[in-house]
Design an enzyme around this catalytic site. Structure first.
Site, mmCIF file in Angstrom:
data_model
loop_
_atom_site.group_PDB
_atom_site.id
_atom_site.type_symbol
_atom_site.label_atom_id
_atom_site.label_comp_id
_atom_site.label_asym_id
_atom_site.label_seq_id
_atom_site.Cartn_x
_atom_site.Cartn_y
_atom_site.Cartn_z
ATOM 1 N N GLY A 95 0.795 -1.231 0.000
ATOM 2 C CA GLY A 95 0.000 0.000 0.000
ATOM 3 C C GLY A 95 0.822 1.273 0.000
ATOM 4 O O GLY A 95 0.343 2.321 0.435
ATOM 5 N N SER A 97 1.977 4.683 -0.885
ATOM 6 C CA SER A 97 1.283 5.711 -1.667
ATOM 7 C C SER A 97 2.171 6.912 -1.979
ATOM 8 O O SER A 97 1.886 7.654 -2.909
ATOM 9 C CB SER A 97 0.023 6.178 -0.926
ATOM 10 O OG SER A 97 0.364 6.725 0.327
ATOM 11 N N HIS A 102 9.939 6.251 3.393
ATOM 12 C CA HIS A 102 9.618 6.820 4.699
ATOM 13 C C HIS A 102 9.346 5.688 5.676
ATOM 14 O O HIS A 102 8.691 4.702 5.333
ATOM 15 C CB HIS A 102 8.409 7.757 4.626
ATOM 16 C CG HIS A 102 7.241 7.180 3.886
ATOM 17 N ND1 HIS A 102 7.185 7.129 2.513
ATOM 18 C CD2 HIS A 102 6.099 6.600 4.327
ATOM 19 C CE1 HIS A 102 6.055 6.549 2.138
ATOM 20 N NE2 HIS A 102 5.373 6.216 3.230
HETATM 21 P P1 5GP Z 1 2.519 5.077 2.637
HETATM 22 O O1 5GP Z 1 1.096 4.634 2.407
HETATM 23 O O2 5GP Z 1 3.200 5.490 1.346
HETATM 24 O O3 5GP Z 1 3.342 4.116 3.436
HETATM 25 O O4 5GP Z 1 2.413 6.360 3.562
HETATM 26 C C1 5GP Z 1 2.299 7.653 3.089
HETATM 27 C C2 5GP Z 1 1.897 8.517 4.264
HETATM 28 O O5 5GP Z 1 2.153 9.861 3.942
HETATM 29 C C3 5GP Z 1 0.405 8.423 4.605
HETATM 30 O O6 5GP Z 1 0.274 7.970 5.956
HETATM 31 C C4 5GP Z 1 -0.104 9.846 4.402
HETATM 32 O O7 5GP Z 1 -1.069 10.215 5.366
HETATM 33 C C5 5GP Z 1 1.157 10.679 4.505
HETATM 34 N N1 5GP Z 1 1.157 11.900 3.714
HETATM 35 C C6 5GP Z 1 0.834 12.017 2.397
HETATM 36 N N2 5GP Z 1 1.019 13.285 1.980
HETATM 37 C C7 5GP Z 1 1.465 13.979 3.063
HETATM 38 C C8 5GP Z 1 1.839 15.344 3.258
HETATM 39 O O8 5GP Z 1 1.800 16.188 2.358
HETATM 40 N N3 5GP Z 1 2.247 15.702 4.509
HETATM 41 C C9 5GP Z 1 2.304 14.798 5.538
HETATM 42 N N4 5GP Z 1 2.713 15.263 6.729
HETATM 43 N N5 5GP Z 1 1.972 13.502 5.383
HETATM 44 C C10 5GP Z 1 1.560 13.096 4.170
#
Ligand code: 5GP
Ligand code: ZN
Length: 116
Positions: A95, A97, A102
């Site tokens: 998942g 995104s 990170h």
């Molecule tokens: P992934 O699903 O890729 O592991 O996590 C991406 C995370 O980035 C998600 O939990 C989402 O809420 C966070 N996120 C996405 N865009 C932004 C942003 O512009 N600022 C912050 N602080 N978090 C973000």
């Protein structure tokens, strides 16, 4: 320094968009997740762009890779008085995104296992 002009987390590293930062140094920036899944939900990103964990581990200097894990652990201990979880999602099955590596640091509630 490797950076992607279109990448949202590179923009946070360059301070072009705002984030609630909790840690910044040469190797990592950590900030609060926009859509928190726990009372503490922090993202730790390398300051150089790498889309995925597997790119990063193949290209980053050892000190940079070590710092990502050490920073996640420091933040876990700072905010997770009763424990914490570090998660890295890679690819569609996990998942992912945002395609800038990170580590999620989650704390402040009981975290079920296995994850969904
Ligand atoms: P992934 O699903 O890729 O592991 O996590 C991406 C995370 O980035 C998600 O939990 C989402 O809420 C966070 N996120 C996405 N865009 C932004 C942003 O512009 N600022 C912050 N602080 N978090 C973000
Ligand atoms: Zn990036």
């Amino acid at each position: 320094m490797a950076t992607d002009p279109a990448c949202i987390f590179c923009k946070i590293v360059r301070k072009e968009i705002n984030a609630q930062e909790v840690l910044r140094d040469e190797h990592v920036v950590a900030f609060r997740d926009l859509n928190p899944q726990a009372p503490t939900h922090i993202l730790v990103v390398p300051t150089e762009h790498a889309a995925h964990l597997s790119d990063f581990t193949q290209t980053a200097e050892d000190v940079r890779a070590a710092r990502l894990l050490a920073a996640a652990s420091e933040l876990g201990r700072r905010f997770g008085t009763n424990g914490y979880r570090v998660v890295i999602n890679e690819g569609p099955d996990a998942g992912q995104s945002v395609h800038h590596l990170h580590a999620h640091v989650l704390a402040g509630r009981h975290l079920a296992w296995p994850p969904g």
